[in-house]
Design a protein around this motif. Structure first.
Motif, short mmCIF file in Angstrom:
data_model
loop_
_atom_site.label_atom_id
_atom_site.label_comp_id
_atom_site.label_asym_id
_atom_site.label_seq_id
_atom_site.Cartn_x
_atom_site.Cartn_y
_atom_site.Cartn_z
N LEU A 71 0.86 -1.19 0.00
CA LEU A 71 0.00 0.00 0.00
C LEU A 71 0.89 1.24 0.00
O LEU A 71 1.83 1.34 0.78
CB LEU A 71 -0.91 0.01 1.24
CG LEU A 71 -1.97 1.11 1.29
CD1 LEU A 71 -3.02 0.91 0.19
CD2 LEU A 71 -2.66 1.10 2.65
N TYR A 72 0.58 2.19 -0.87
CA TYR A 72 1.36 3.41 -1.00
C TYR A 72 1.52 4.13 0.34
O TYR A 72 0.65 4.06 1.19
CB TYR A 72 0.69 4.39 -1.97
CG TYR A 72 0.46 3.87 -3.35
CD1 TYR A 72 1.51 3.37 -4.11
CD2 TYR A 72 -0.81 3.89 -3.90
CE1 TYR A 72 1.29 2.89 -5.39
CE2 TYR A 72 -1.03 3.41 -5.19
CZ TYR A 72 0.02 2.92 -5.92
OH TYR A 72 -0.19 2.45 -7.18
N PRO A 73 2.60 4.90 0.48
CA PRO A 73 2.74 5.73 1.68
C PRO A 73 1.55 6.68 1.79
O PRO A 73 1.04 7.20 0.79
CB PRO A 73 4.03 6.51 1.44
CG PRO A 73 4.79 5.71 0.44
CD PRO A 73 3.76 5.03 -0.41
N HIS A 74 1.12 6.90 3.03
CA HIS A 74 -0.03 7.78 3.30
C HIS A 74 0.06 8.28 4.74
O HIS A 74 0.80 7.73 5.54
CB HIS A 74 -1.35 7.02 3.08
CG HIS A 74 -1.49 5.83 3.97
ND1 HIS A 74 -0.87 4.62 3.69
CD2 HIS A 74 -2.15 5.65 5.14
CE1 HIS A 74 -1.16 3.75 4.65
NE2 HIS A 74 -1.94 4.35 5.55
N ASP A 75 -0.69 9.33 5.01
CA ASP A 75 -0.77 9.81 6.39
C ASP A 75 -2.19 9.60 6.88
O ASP A 75 -3.08 9.19 6.13
CB ASP A 75 -0.33 11.28 6.51
CG ASP A 75 -1.16 12.25 5.67
OD1 ASP A 75 -2.27 11.89 5.22
OD2 ASP A 75 -0.70 13.39 5.48
N HIS A 76 -2.41 9.84 8.18
CA HIS A 76 -3.74 9.72 8.77
C HIS A 76 -4.22 11.04 9.35
O HIS A 76 -5.41 11.27 9.46
CB HIS A 76 -3.74 8.69 9.91
CG HIS A 76 -3.27 7.34 9.51
ND1 HIS A 76 -2.46 6.57 10.31
CD2 HIS A 76 -3.48 6.61 8.39
CE1 HIS A 76 -2.20 5.43 9.70
NE2 HIS A 76 -2.80 5.44 8.54
N LEU A 77 -3.27 11.88 9.78
CA LEU A 77 -3.54 13.16 10.44
C LEU A 77 -4.32 12.97 11.75
O LEU A 77 -5.06 13.86 12.18
CB LEU A 77 -4.26 14.13 9.51
CG LEU A 77 -3.52 14.45 8.21
CD1 LEU A 77 -4.33 15.41 7.36
CD2 LEU A 77 -2.13 15.00 8.50
N MET A 78 -4.15 11.80 12.34
CA MET A 78 -4.72 11.45 13.65
C MET A 78 -3.93 10.25 14.16
O MET A 78 -3.30 9.55 13.38
CB MET A 78 -6.21 11.12 13.53
CG MET A 78 -6.50 9.91 12.66
SD MET A 78 -8.27 9.67 12.32
CE MET A 78 -8.58 10.97 11.13
N TRP A 79 -3.96 10.03 15.47
CA TRP A 79 -3.24 8.87 15.99
C TRP A 79 -3.95 7.60 15.54
O TRP A 79 -5.14 7.60 15.20
CB TRP A 79 -3.10 8.92 17.51
CG TRP A 79 -4.39 8.97 18.29
CD1 TRP A 79 -4.97 10.08 18.83
CD2 TRP A 79 -5.26 7.87 18.62
NE1 TRP A 79 -6.15 9.74 19.46
CE2 TRP A 79 -6.35 8.40 19.35
CE3 TRP A 79 -5.22 6.51 18.37
CZ2 TRP A 79 -7.38 7.60 19.83
CZ3 TRP A 79 -6.26 5.71 18.83
CH2 TRP A 79 -7.31 6.26 19.56
N PRO A 156 0.25 6.55 -6.68
CA PRO A 156 1.19 5.77 -7.48
C PRO A 156 2.19 6.66 -8.21
O PRO A 156 1.98 7.85 -8.35
CB PRO A 156 0.27 5.05 -8.46
CG PRO A 156 -0.98 5.88 -8.54
CD PRO A 156 -1.10 6.58 -7.22
N GLY A 157 3.25 6.01 -8.64
CA GLY A 157 4.32 6.73 -9.32
C GLY A 157 5.26 7.38 -8.33
O GLY A 157 5.52 6.83 -7.26
N PRO A 158 5.78 8.56 -8.67
CA PRO A 158 6.74 9.23 -7.80
C PRO A 158 6.16 9.50 -6.41
O PRO A 158 4.96 9.67 -6.26
CB PRO A 158 7.04 10.55 -8.52
CG PRO A 158 6.53 10.39 -9.91
CD PRO A 158 5.47 9.34 -9.86
#
Length: 184
Positions: A71-79, A156-158
């Motif tokens: 799974l691509y890198p991602h943030d949640h902006l929450m714990w 996806p991609g860069p």
């Protein structure tokens, strides 16, 4: 015996604590102490994101990673608190590049196996891999409305920042299921 409604009730009580992220981690640690019981109840068969509970202050997901899924890198902006009840989830952590804040660079990782629980801060950026040839099952608990929170993904991609797209994530799950020969 593991019960989803009981888990949700415990998480709801935990977010009323002074340090809700730590209290939820303790709930997951108790739950994952009998990971086989969770697996027997959840019966993971194919990759997917299933919302068990969603409210403005709490989201509980049943996440199943298909074999070999990335799974691509991602943030949640929450714990977030992640508990693994079957298989293995490898997390790669990222940080924003100081010279190009819209891009990220790898900054370490953490391998989670059956019974492990990981707590992520609200600023965490991570990507996930299931390195196994079988599904990995997890319960993910978030300190907010994970489903509707605008956030970012890199790919996806860069590894360039773009708005998080749930349809892209669903496509990743579907592709991983198809590669593994898991029925949709």
């Amino acid at each position: 015996m593991f019960d989803v409604d009981d888990l949700i009730a415990q998480c709801q009580a935990a977010i009323a604590e002074g340090e809700p992220h730590r209290a939820v981690r303790e709930v997951l640690e108790r739950t994952m102490a009998d990971a086989n019981d969770v697996g027997d109840a959840m019966r993971p068969r194919q990759g997917g994101l299933n919302v068990l509970y969603s409210a403005p202050d709490l989201t509980v997901l049943h996440v199943v990673w298909a074999p070999g899924m990335v799974l691509y890198p991602h943030d949640h902006l929450m714990w977030a608190a992640i508990g693994i009840y079957a298989g293995q989830e490898d997390n790669t952590f990222y940080r924003r590049r100081p010279d190009e804040p819209g891009t990220v660079t790898s900054s370490g990782g953490k391998e989670l196996r059956t019974g492990d629980v990981l707590l992520l801060g609200k600023d965490a950026i991570h990507g996930v891999t299931n390195p196994l040839d079988r599904v990995t099952g997890a319960i993910h608990v978030y300190g907010g409305d994970f489903v509707n929170q605008p956030r970012s993904q890199w790919g996806p991609g860069p590894l360039e920042e773009r708005p998080y797209d749930l349809d892209v994530a669903r496509a990743q799950f579907a592709e991983a299921n198809a590669r593994a020969g898991l029925a949709q």
